[in-house]
Design a protein around this motif. Structure first.
Motif, PDB file in Angstrom:
ATOM      1  N   LEU A  60      -7.553  -0.589  -0.059  1.00  0.00           N
ATOM      2  CA  LEU A  60      -6.427   0.320  -0.272  1.00  0.00           C
ATOM      3  C   LEU A  60      -5.488  -0.118  -1.396  1.00  0.00           C
ATOM      4  O   LEU A  60      -5.058   0.711  -2.186  1.00  0.00           O
ATOM      5  CB  LEU A  60      -5.620   0.478   1.028  1.00  0.00           C
ATOM      6  N   PHE A  75      -0.809  11.851  -1.778  1.00  0.00           N
ATOM      7  CA  PHE A  75      -0.939  11.819  -0.329  1.00  0.00           C
ATOM      8  C   PHE A  75       0.425  11.648   0.327  1.00  0.00           C
ATOM      9  O   PHE A  75       1.254  10.879  -0.152  1.00  0.00           O
ATOM     10  CB  PHE A  75      -1.857  10.682   0.129  1.00  0.00           C
ATOM     11  N   LYS A  86      -7.254  -3.888   4.053  1.00  0.00           N
ATOM     12  CA  LYS A  86      -6.102  -3.214   3.455  1.00  0.00           C
ATOM     13  C   LYS A  86      -5.932  -3.633   1.999  1.00  0.00           C
ATOM     14  O   LYS A  86      -5.632  -2.813   1.137  1.00  0.00           O
ATOM     15  CB  LYS A  86      -4.829  -3.520   4.246  1.00  0.00           C
ATOM     16  N   PHE A 116      -4.845   5.953   6.672  1.00  0.00           N
ATOM     17  CA  PHE A 116      -5.681   5.046   5.882  1.00  0.00           C
ATOM     18  C   PHE A 116      -5.427   3.589   6.286  1.00  0.00           C
ATOM     19  O   PHE A 116      -6.360   2.792   6.371  1.00  0.00           O
ATOM     20  CB  PHE A 116      -5.430   5.213   4.382  1.00  0.00           C
ATOM     21  N   GLU A 171       2.632   1.652  -3.505  1.00  0.00           N
ATOM     22  CA  GLU A 171       1.750   2.053  -4.611  1.00  0.00           C
ATOM     23  C   GLU A 171       1.127   3.426  -4.392  1.00  0.00           C
ATOM     24  O   GLU A 171       1.001   4.197  -5.327  1.00  0.00           O
ATOM     25  CB  GLU A 171       0.669   1.005  -4.844  1.00  0.00           C
ATOM     26  N   TRP A 172       0.725   3.719  -3.163  1.00  0.00           N
ATOM     27  CA  TRP A 172       0.154   5.044  -2.902  1.00  0.00           C
ATOM     28  C   TRP A 172       1.222   6.121  -3.068  1.00  0.00           C
ATOM     29  O   TRP A 172       0.928   7.226  -3.488  1.00  0.00           O
ATOM     30  CB  TRP A 172      -0.496   5.092  -1.519  1.00  0.00           C
ATOM     31  N   VAL A 193      -5.942   0.834  -6.186  1.00  0.00           N
ATOM     32  CA  VAL A 193      -4.859   1.691  -6.671  1.00  0.00           C
ATOM     33  C   VAL A 193      -3.958   0.952  -7.654  1.00  0.00           C
ATOM     34  O   VAL A 193      -3.482   1.520  -8.628  1.00  0.00           O
ATOM     35  CB  VAL A 193      -4.038   2.258  -5.485  1.00  0.00           C
ATOM     36  N   VAL A 207      -1.364   8.286   4.436  1.00  0.00           N
ATOM     37  CA  VAL A 207      -1.398   6.864   4.070  1.00  0.00           C
ATOM     38  C   VAL A 207      -1.392   6.003   5.335  1.00  0.00           C
ATOM     39  O   VAL A 207      -2.134   5.020   5.423  1.00  0.00           O
ATOM     40  CB  VAL A 207      -0.234   6.494   3.119  1.00  0.00           C
ATOM     41  N   VAL A 225       0.839  -1.200   0.000  1.00  0.00           N
ATOM     42  CA  VAL A 225       0.000   0.000   0.000  1.00  0.00           C
ATOM     43  C   VAL A 225       0.872   1.247   0.000  1.00  0.00           C
ATOM     44  O   VAL A 225       0.667   2.161  -0.810  1.00  0.00           O
ATOM     45  CB  VAL A 225      -0.969  -0.002   1.211  1.00  0.00           C
ATOM     46  N   ARG A 226       1.849   1.301   0.887  1.00  0.00           N
ATOM     47  CA  ARG A 226       2.711   2.495   0.948  1.00  0.00           C
ATOM     48  C   ARG A 226       3.461   2.715  -0.367  1.00  0.00           C
ATOM     49  O   ARG A 226       3.585   3.846  -0.832  1.00  0.00           O
ATOM     50  CB  ARG A 226       3.701   2.359   2.107  1.00  0.00           C
ATOM     51  N   LYS A 266       1.427   6.527  -6.969  1.00  0.00           N
ATOM     52  CA  LYS A 266       0.244   6.884  -7.757  1.00  0.00           C
ATOM     53  C   LYS A 266      -0.654   7.953  -7.147  1.00  0.00           C
ATOM     54  O   LYS A 266      -1.663   8.303  -7.747  1.00  0.00           O
ATOM     55  CB  LYS A 266      -0.581   5.627  -8.029  1.00  0.00           C
ATOM     56  N   THR A 267      -0.321   8.451  -5.959  1.00  0.00           N
ATOM     57  CA  THR A 267      -1.139   9.509  -5.364  1.00  0.00           C
ATOM     58  C   THR A 267      -0.239  10.625  -4.851  1.00  0.00           C
ATOM     59  O   THR A 267       0.980  10.477  -4.795  1.00  0.00           O
ATOM     60  CB  THR A 267      -1.987   8.984  -4.178  1.00  0.00           C
TER      61      THR A 267
END
Length: 194
Positions: free
Chosen positions: A108, A86, A104, A94, A79-80, A112, A91, A76-77, A83-84
Motif C-alpha cells: 500500500l 479513493f 501495508k 485496503f 499518501e493515498w 504509491v 483506504v 498510507v492514509r 495521490k488517489t
C-alpha cells in the motif's frame, strides 16, 4: 466494560457501586478510537516507554510493533489521500486487507509513494525494517516466545527508526521521542492531558 468502584462497604460484603466505563477519568481526555493516527501513535509510544521501564520486554515488543503499524497506517492514509481519488472508507478497507506491517508497507505505501521502489534505498530500508519488527512481534504473539531486555531494546530501536522514517516522509524532521517529550511536558500534575 463495567468497572466496579471499591467502597468501604465492599470490604464488609454489603454493596457494590458501578461506575460507567471510564467515569473515573476526566472527560477532557479523548477516547482512543476518536484519536488521529498520530495521537494513537503517541499513546502507544508513551505506553511502550512504561512497559520497557518496568522490564516487560515481550509486552514492549508488541507495543512497539503496534506503534510501527499505526505509523504505517498514517503514512498510507496520508499518501493515498494526496495521490488517489479513493475515499477514507476504501483506504480503511485496503488497510484491513493488507493486515500486518510488512504488507501495508510493501503493497500500500511503497507503490504509491516511490516512483522507482526497487532502486530506492528508503523503500528497501522500510521493507526490511517492517519485516524485522514483524518477525519478532509474531514470535511473541503467535508462538508464545518470551523476550529479553536486549531483544526488546533492539526491536524498539528498529521501530523508532521505522516510525521516524515513514512518518518523516510526510512530516519533515519527525522524531517520535521528541513528540513524546513534548506531550509529557504539557501534561499537568494530575496526569491528564489538556
Amino acid at each position: 466494560m463495567m468497572r466496579y468502584r471499591w467502597t468501604r462497604t465492599m470490604a464488609q460484603g454489603e454493596c457494590v457501586t458501578r461506575a460507567k466505563g471510564d467515569a473515573h477519568r476526566q472527560s477532557s481526555r479523548k477516547p482512543y478510537n476518536e484519536r488521529t493516527d498520530l495521537e494513537k501513535l503517541q499513546s502507544q509510544w508513551t505506553k511502550l516507554s512504561g512497559l520497557h521501564g518496568r522490564d516487560e520486554p515481550s509486552a514492549a515488543i508488541v507495543r512497539c510493533a503496534t506503534a510501527a503499524e499505526i505509523a504505517a497506517n498514517y503514512a498510507v492514509r496520508t499518501e493515498w489521500g494526496k495521490k488517489t481519488q479513493f475515499d477514507a472508507a476504501i483506504v480503511d478497507q485496503f488497510l484491513r486487507w493488507a493486515n500486518g506491517l510488512p504488507l501495508k508497507v510493501e503493497r500500500l505505501f511503497i507503490p504509491v509513494f516511490f516512483a522507482t521502489p526497487r532502486t530506492s534505498p528508503t523503500a528497501r530500508a522500510l521493507i526490511s525494517s517492517a519485516g524485522k519488527i514483524n518477525t519478532v512481534r509474531n514470535a511473541v504473539v503467535h508462538q508464545g516466545s518470551f523476550s529479553n531486555k536486549d531483544e526488546a531494546e533492539a526491536v524498539i530501536a528498529e521501530a523508532k527508526t521505522f516510525i521516524n522514517m515513514i512518518v518523516g516522509l510526510s512530516i519533515d524532521g519527525f522524531d517520535i521521542d521528541a513528540q513524546a517529550a513534548s506531550v509529557r511536558a504539557t501534561v499537568p500534575a494530575d496526569g491528564t492531558p489538556e
